[in-house]
Scaffold this motif. Structure first.
Motif, mmCIF file in Angstrom:
data_model
loop_
_atom_site.group_PDB
_atom_site.id
_atom_site.type_symbol
_atom_site.label_atom_id
_atom_site.label_comp_id
_atom_site.label_asym_id
_atom_site.label_seq_id
_atom_site.Cartn_x
_atom_site.Cartn_y
_atom_site.Cartn_z
ATOM 1 N N CYS A 181 45.988 44.664 38.729
ATOM 2 C CA CYS A 181 46.990 43.689 38.721
ATOM 3 C C CYS A 181 46.776 42.375 39.873
ATOM 4 O O CYS A 181 47.179 41.091 39.355
ATOM 5 N N LEU A 182 46.677 42.888 40.909
ATOM 6 C CA LEU A 182 46.418 41.735 42.069
ATOM 7 C C LEU A 182 44.985 41.052 41.755
ATOM 8 O O LEU A 182 45.277 39.759 41.829
ATOM 9 N N GLU A 183 44.147 41.520 41.286
ATOM 10 C CA GLU A 183 43.056 40.679 41.064
ATOM 11 C C GLU A 183 43.502 39.537 40.014
ATOM 12 O O GLU A 183 42.909 38.232 39.993
ATOM 13 N N LYS A 184 43.956 40.083 38.887
ATOM 14 C CA LYS A 184 44.380 39.206 37.696
ATOM 15 C C LYS A 184 45.322 38.139 38.209
ATOM 16 O O LYS A 184 45.493 36.990 37.675
ATOM 17 N N ALA A 185 46.086 38.586 39.203
ATOM 18 C CA ALA A 185 47.109 37.640 39.545
ATOM 19 C C ALA A 185 46.766 36.642 40.698
ATOM 20 O O ALA A 185 47.320 35.793 41.089
ATOM 21 N N GLY A 186 45.774 37.033 41.373
ATOM 22 C CA GLY A 186 44.927 36.212 42.517
ATOM 23 C C GLY A 186 45.763 36.418 43.799
ATOM 24 O O GLY A 186 45.403 35.716 44.681
ATOM 25 N N LEU A 187 46.227 37.682 43.913
ATOM 26 C CA LEU A 187 46.744 38.242 45.274
ATOM 27 C C LEU A 187 45.869 39.119 46.162
ATOM 28 O O LEU A 187 45.029 39.700 45.480
ATOM 29 N N PRO A 188 45.686 39.018 47.659
ATOM 30 C CA PRO A 188 44.914 39.867 48.163
ATOM 31 C C PRO A 188 45.599 41.427 48.170
ATOM 32 O O PRO A 188 46.643 41.275 47.835
ATOM 33 N N ASP A 189 44.774 42.040 48.752
ATOM 34 C CA ASP A 189 44.756 43.572 48.693
ATOM 35 C C ASP A 189 45.962 43.691 49.528
ATOM 36 O O ASP A 189 46.740 44.839 49.444
ATOM 37 N N ASP A 190 46.163 43.003 50.739
ATOM 38 C CA ASP A 190 47.051 43.291 51.678
ATOM 39 C C ASP A 190 48.393 42.840 51.567
ATOM 40 O O ASP A 190 49.369 42.553 52.307
ATOM 41 N N ALA A 191 48.645 42.177 50.249
ATOM 42 C CA ALA A 191 49.882 41.607 49.647
ATOM 43 C C ALA A 191 51.073 42.497 49.814
ATOM 44 O O ALA A 191 50.817 43.603 49.227
ATOM 45 N N GLY A 192 52.237 41.975 49.901
ATOM 46 C CA GLY A 192 53.199 42.900 49.752
ATOM 47 C C GLY A 192 54.245 42.696 48.569
ATOM 48 O O GLY A 192 53.935 41.402 47.993
ATOM 49 N N PRO A 193 55.285 43.215 48.218
ATOM 50 C CA PRO A 193 56.144 42.825 46.918
ATOM 51 C C PRO A 193 56.679 41.459 47.311
ATOM 52 O O PRO A 193 56.877 40.633 46.491
ATOM 53 N N ASP A 194 56.954 41.017 48.617
ATOM 54 C CA ASP A 194 57.832 39.922 48.963
ATOM 55 C C ASP A 194 56.768 38.859 48.669
ATOM 56 O O ASP A 194 57.424 37.750 48.385
ATOM 57 N N THR A 195 55.326 38.912 48.811
ATOM 58 C CA THR A 195 54.579 37.936 48.676
ATOM 59 C C THR A 195 54.413 37.445 47.386
ATOM 60 O O THR A 195 54.643 36.432 46.948
ATOM 61 N N ALA A 196 54.645 38.462 46.343
ATOM 62 C CA ALA A 196 54.418 38.054 44.899
ATOM 63 C C ALA A 196 55.807 37.513 44.692
ATOM 64 O O ALA A 196 55.547 36.579 43.887
ATOM 65 N N LEU A 197 56.870 37.927 44.897
ATOM 66 C CA LEU A 197 58.106 37.068 44.749
ATOM 67 C C LEU A 197 58.014 35.784 45.189
ATOM 68 O O LEU A 197 58.353 34.678 44.606
ATOM 69 N N THR A 198 57.573 35.605 46.361
ATOM 70 C CA THR A 198 57.477 34.209 46.892
ATOM 71 C C THR A 198 56.369 33.180 46.096
ATOM 72 O O THR A 198 56.801 32.075 45.979
ATOM 73 N N VAL A 199 55.293 33.809 45.623
ATOM 74 C CA VAL A 199 54.203 32.885 44.785
ATOM 75 C C VAL A 199 55.072 32.555 43.699
ATOM 76 O O VAL A 199 54.882 31.784 43.002
ATOM 77 N N MET A 200 55.649 33.619 43.041
ATOM 78 C CA MET A 200 56.432 33.278 41.708
ATOM 79 C C MET A 200 57.579 32.350 41.921
ATOM 80 O O MET A 200 57.661 31.342 41.100
ATOM 81 N N ASN A 201 58.319 32.448 43.046
ATOM 82 C CA ASN A 201 59.472 31.350 43.196
ATOM 83 C C ASN A 201 58.532 29.779 43.366
ATOM 84 O O ASN A 201 59.242 28.957 43.059
ATOM 85 N N ALA A 202 57.492 29.882 44.189
ATOM 86 C CA ALA A 202 56.629 28.518 44.464
ATOM 87 C C ALA A 202 56.174 28.112 43.262
ATOM 88 O O ALA A 202 56.426 26.817 42.883
#
Length: 297
Positions: free
Chosen positions: A139-160
């Motif tokens: 899922c991280l690869e498809k979303a373009g997030l690094p392996d060390d990302a946290g759930p807050d990072t995902a929400l922040t990118v969604m908000n951006a």
């Protein structure tokens, strides 16, 4: 989570998977030997003091009430955690439908959904204190997030992403408010789960249950010497199994995100989220996770 549909009589009597018996077996063995020694000494060498059964019965009632209170507190934590994850699954089912209404750009819409799936897996990993596994990495690869990302990072990118769509005029005010409220609901469920994880039951509860259960079961054979005789060890082990078994179940329920047989099936819940989102991404939904040896992770 242990899943057994319609267990039969033999399953209820003999099943070990999902039972706390293997973990408390050494304790039960100790009390069996202890009570046998008490009866043997009393019958063979010299009479021991026989504790009044009424006094011990009052002790047992008080201990049972406290165990029941602790079990209710632990189950409340487990059930609240399940409701929070149920809310997350509801958000994962509503988000794609709302995104299709308010986000006309399919690429950004798909990116939002992939980020939501990444959030779900990263949230699971953080609650279980695990490293990125294969499902999360995909899922991280498809979303373009690094392996060390946290759930807050995902929400922040969604908000951006939503903020960018709003500033460029592709997302109207009502749509922005609706999707932002959806992200807020996901963040609220995340905070609730983290609160449960970071705030265990008070340690004094475990300490008091441990000490009083041991004291009660150590004294119990002396109260059974007269009425039960050589059957005192049997009754002692049965009582010990009840008290220590309930204490062990409570301990597992108090940690709903753990990897024990009483923990919530977070892997399966994340798979439910993937199944819900897949059609909106034009993908074939994966198969639901099935229990393996009656266990669903």
């Amino acid at each position: 989570m242990i899943i057994r549909e319609k267990p039969g009589l033999l399953d209820l009597l003999l099943a070990l998977r999902g039972s706390v018996l293997p973990r408390i077996a050494p304790t039960l063995a100790f009390f069996a030997l202890w009570s046998i020694a008490i009866v043997w000494i009393d019958r063979t060498f010299f009479p021991l003091a026989h504790v009044n059964g009424s006094a011990l019965a009052l002790f047992g009632v008080a201990l049972s009430l406290f165990l029941g209170f602790r079990n209710n507190a632990a189950y409340d934590r487990w059930w609240e955690a399940r409701k929070l994850w149920g809310g997350l699954i509801a958000d994962m089912r509503s988000l794609p439908r709302e995104a299709e209404i308010f986000l006309p750009a399919s690429d950004n819409r798909d990116q939002l959904l992939r980020l939501a799936l990444s959030f779900l897996h990263l949230h699971r990993l953080r609650l279980r204190r695990l490293k990125v596994d294969e499902a999360a990495k995909r899922c991280l690869e498809k979303a373009g997030l690094p392996d060390d990302a946290g759930p807050d990072t995902a929400l922040t990118v969604m908000n951006a992403l939503l903020a960018s769509e709003r500033s460029e005029g592709r997302l109207d005010g009502f749509g922005a408010r609706t999707l932002s409220a959806r992200l807020s609901g996901m963040a609220l469920a995340q905070a609730g789960c983290e609160r449960i994880q970071a705030t265990p039951l008070p340690y004094v509860y475990s300490l008091l249950v441990f000490r009083t259960s041991w004291l009660y079961c150590l004294l119990l054979p002396t109260a059974l010497l007269g009425p039960a005789g050589w059957l005192a060890p049997l009754f002692t082990v049965i009582v010990a199994y009840t008290f220590f078994g309930l204490a062990e179940v409570t301990e597992e329920l108090a940690h709903p995100f753990g990897l024990t047989g009483k923990g919530l099936p977070l892997d399966a819940l994340c798979r439910v989220g993937e199944i819900s989102v897949a059609p909106h991404l034009g993908e074939t939904p994966p198969a639901p996770l099935a229990p393996v040896a009656f266990r669903l992770d």
